[in-house]
Design a protein around this motif. Structure first.
Motif, PDB file in Angstrom:
ATOM      1  N   ARG A  11       1.313  -1.012  -0.115  1.00 17.67           N
ATOM      2  CA  ARG A  11       0.517  -0.152  -0.063  1.00 17.67           C
ATOM      3  C   ARG A  11       0.666   0.805   0.156  1.00 17.67           C
ATOM      4  O   ARG A  11       0.798   2.209  -0.815  1.00 17.67           O
ATOM      5  CB  ARG A  11      -0.643  -0.309   1.363  1.00 17.67           C
ATOM      6  N   ALA A  12       1.725   1.275   0.918  1.00 14.33           N
ATOM      7  CA  ALA A  12       3.144   2.779   0.865  1.00 14.33           C
ATOM      8  C   ALA A  12       3.637   2.662  -1.316  1.00 14.33           C
ATOM      9  O   ALA A  12       3.560   3.861  -1.074  1.00 14.33           O
ATOM     10  CB  ALA A  12       4.079   1.897   1.855  1.00 14.33           C
ATOM     11  N   ILE A  13       3.786   1.714  -0.989  1.00 14.66           N
ATOM     12  CA  ILE A  13       4.328   1.112  -2.261  1.00 14.66           C
ATOM     13  C   ILE A  13       3.570   2.224  -3.516  1.00 14.66           C
ATOM     14  O   ILE A  13       3.064   3.014  -4.199  1.00 14.66           O
ATOM     15  CB  ILE A  13       4.633   0.093  -2.994  1.00 14.66           C
ATOM     16  N   GLY A  14       2.241   1.715  -3.107  1.00 13.53           N
ATOM     17  CA  GLY A  14       1.234   2.828  -4.813  1.00 13.53           C
ATOM     18  C   GLY A  14       1.470   3.673  -3.794  1.00 13.53           C
ATOM     19  O   GLY A  14       0.878   4.946  -5.387  1.00 13.53           O
ATOM     20  N   PHE A  15       1.521   4.669  -2.746  1.00 13.31           N
ATOM     21  CA  PHE A  15       0.983   5.698  -2.239  1.00 13.31           C
ATOM     22  C   PHE A  15       2.865   6.725  -3.243  1.00 13.31           C
ATOM     23  O   PHE A  15       2.317   7.080  -4.265  1.00 13.31           O
ATOM     24  CB  PHE A  15       0.971   5.834  -1.201  1.00 13.31           C
ATOM     25  N   LEU A  16       2.856   5.652  -3.207  1.00 13.34           N
ATOM     26  CA  LEU A  16       4.372   6.140  -3.993  1.00 13.34           C
ATOM     27  C   LEU A  16       4.468   6.645  -5.469  1.00 13.34           C
ATOM     28  O   LEU A  16       4.609   7.570  -5.501  1.00 13.34           O
ATOM     29  CB  LEU A  16       6.140   5.774  -3.188  1.00 13.34           C
ATOM     30  N   ARG A  17       3.780   5.590  -5.683  1.00 13.91           N
ATOM     31  CA  ARG A  17       3.611   5.388  -7.483  1.00 13.91           C
ATOM     32  C   ARG A  17       2.465   6.473  -7.964  1.00 13.91           C
ATOM     33  O   ARG A  17       2.700   7.713  -8.962  1.00 13.91           O
ATOM     34  CB  ARG A  17       2.884   3.567  -7.858  1.00 13.91           C
ATOM     35  N   GLU A  18       1.419   6.356  -7.287  1.00  8.95           N
ATOM     36  CA  GLU A  18       0.372   8.040  -6.875  1.00  8.95           C
ATOM     37  C   GLU A  18       1.510   9.286  -7.145  1.00  8.95           C
ATOM     38  O   GLU A  18       0.745  10.159  -8.132  1.00  8.95           O
ATOM     39  CB  GLU A  18      -0.854   7.390  -6.502  1.00  8.95           C
ATOM     40  N   ARG A  19       1.912   9.493  -6.047  1.00  5.93           N
ATOM     41  CA  ARG A  19       3.009  10.922  -5.531  1.00  5.93           C
ATOM     42  C   ARG A  19       3.691  11.268  -7.228  1.00  5.93           C
ATOM     43  O   ARG A  19       4.095  12.570  -7.612  1.00  5.93           O
ATOM     44  CB  ARG A  19       2.648  10.634  -4.649  1.00  5.93           C
ATOM     45  N   MET A  20       4.820   9.824  -7.571  1.00  8.43           N
ATOM     46  CA  MET A  20       5.013  10.458  -8.167  1.00  8.43           C
ATOM     47  C   MET A  20       4.693  10.637  -9.692  1.00  8.43           C
ATOM     48  O   MET A  20       4.863  11.697 -10.424  1.00  8.43           O
ATOM     49  CB  MET A  20       6.113   9.375  -8.674  1.00  8.43           C
TER      50      MET A  20
END
Length: 191
Positions: A43-52
């Motif tokens: 879920r944290a990786i998904g957050f990073l992808r969204e923000r990038m």
């Protein structure tokens, strides 16, 4: 109608909260709390992808100074898989001060051994500086950079120019410094 995500909108995980903001050419993400499960890492990786994607950059700075380390083994392995997958162009990670320099060194050795554009830091200023100075994420040491080798025709043209006394604008206009006198080789006496 799709859900619109704002850059500064925090993400809450089980025992952690992630906040992001766009900085000068990269996404700055603050981690608070702890992540102990693989699903929370995903879920944290998904957050990073969204923000990038929102920022239009793949440069990341993970500020983990308020994050509890070490992570559980499975969660740590999942995080390293993301780092090795290189879904980013450059990644800086600031660790909590109480982890000490040993963890920073170990993480950097792992990143260097795998040629990853990833570095860990014990302070935020060095992490910001590294991100701003490494636009491509590739750091090359002077010892690994190659010098261009002139082609044979370029070498022959230089020899001809030197022999004819013309410099064509390429040779120096002052004579080279005198070379130091070399001592003749000593030959042992024969008997």
């Amino acid at each position: 109608m799709g859900v619109t995500t704002a850059m500064n909108e925090p993400r809450r995980l089980n025992n952690a909260q992630l906040e992001a903001e766009e900085r000068k050419g990269y996404v700055y993400v603050r981690f608070h709390g702890e992540i102990q499960t693989v699903s929370d890492v995903e879920r944290a990786i998904g957050f990073l992808r969204e923000r990038m994607d929102l920022a239009g950059t793949k440069k990341l700075h993970l500020d983990m100074r308020q994050f509890k380390v070490p992570m559980a083994d499975e969660a740590c392995q999942a995080a390293w898989q993301y780092i090795h997958a290189r879904e980013y162009t450059i990644l800086a990670c600031t660790l909590p001060e109480d982890t000490g320099d040993m963890m920073v060194t170990r993480m950097n050795m792992t990143g260097l051994a795998a040629s990853l554009p990833f570095r860990a830091f014990s302070n935020i200023v060095d992490a910001h500086r590294w991100l701003e100075l490494r636009p491509s994420g590739i750091q090359q040491r002077p010892s690994t950079m190659s010098m261009p080798v002139p082609s044979m025709s370029q070498q022959m043209a230089a020899v001809r120019a030197a022999a004819s006394g013309t410099n064509g604008g390429n040779a120096p206009t002052t004579p080279p410094p005198p070379s130091p006198r070399k001592k003749p080789p000593s030959i042992p006496p024969t008997r």
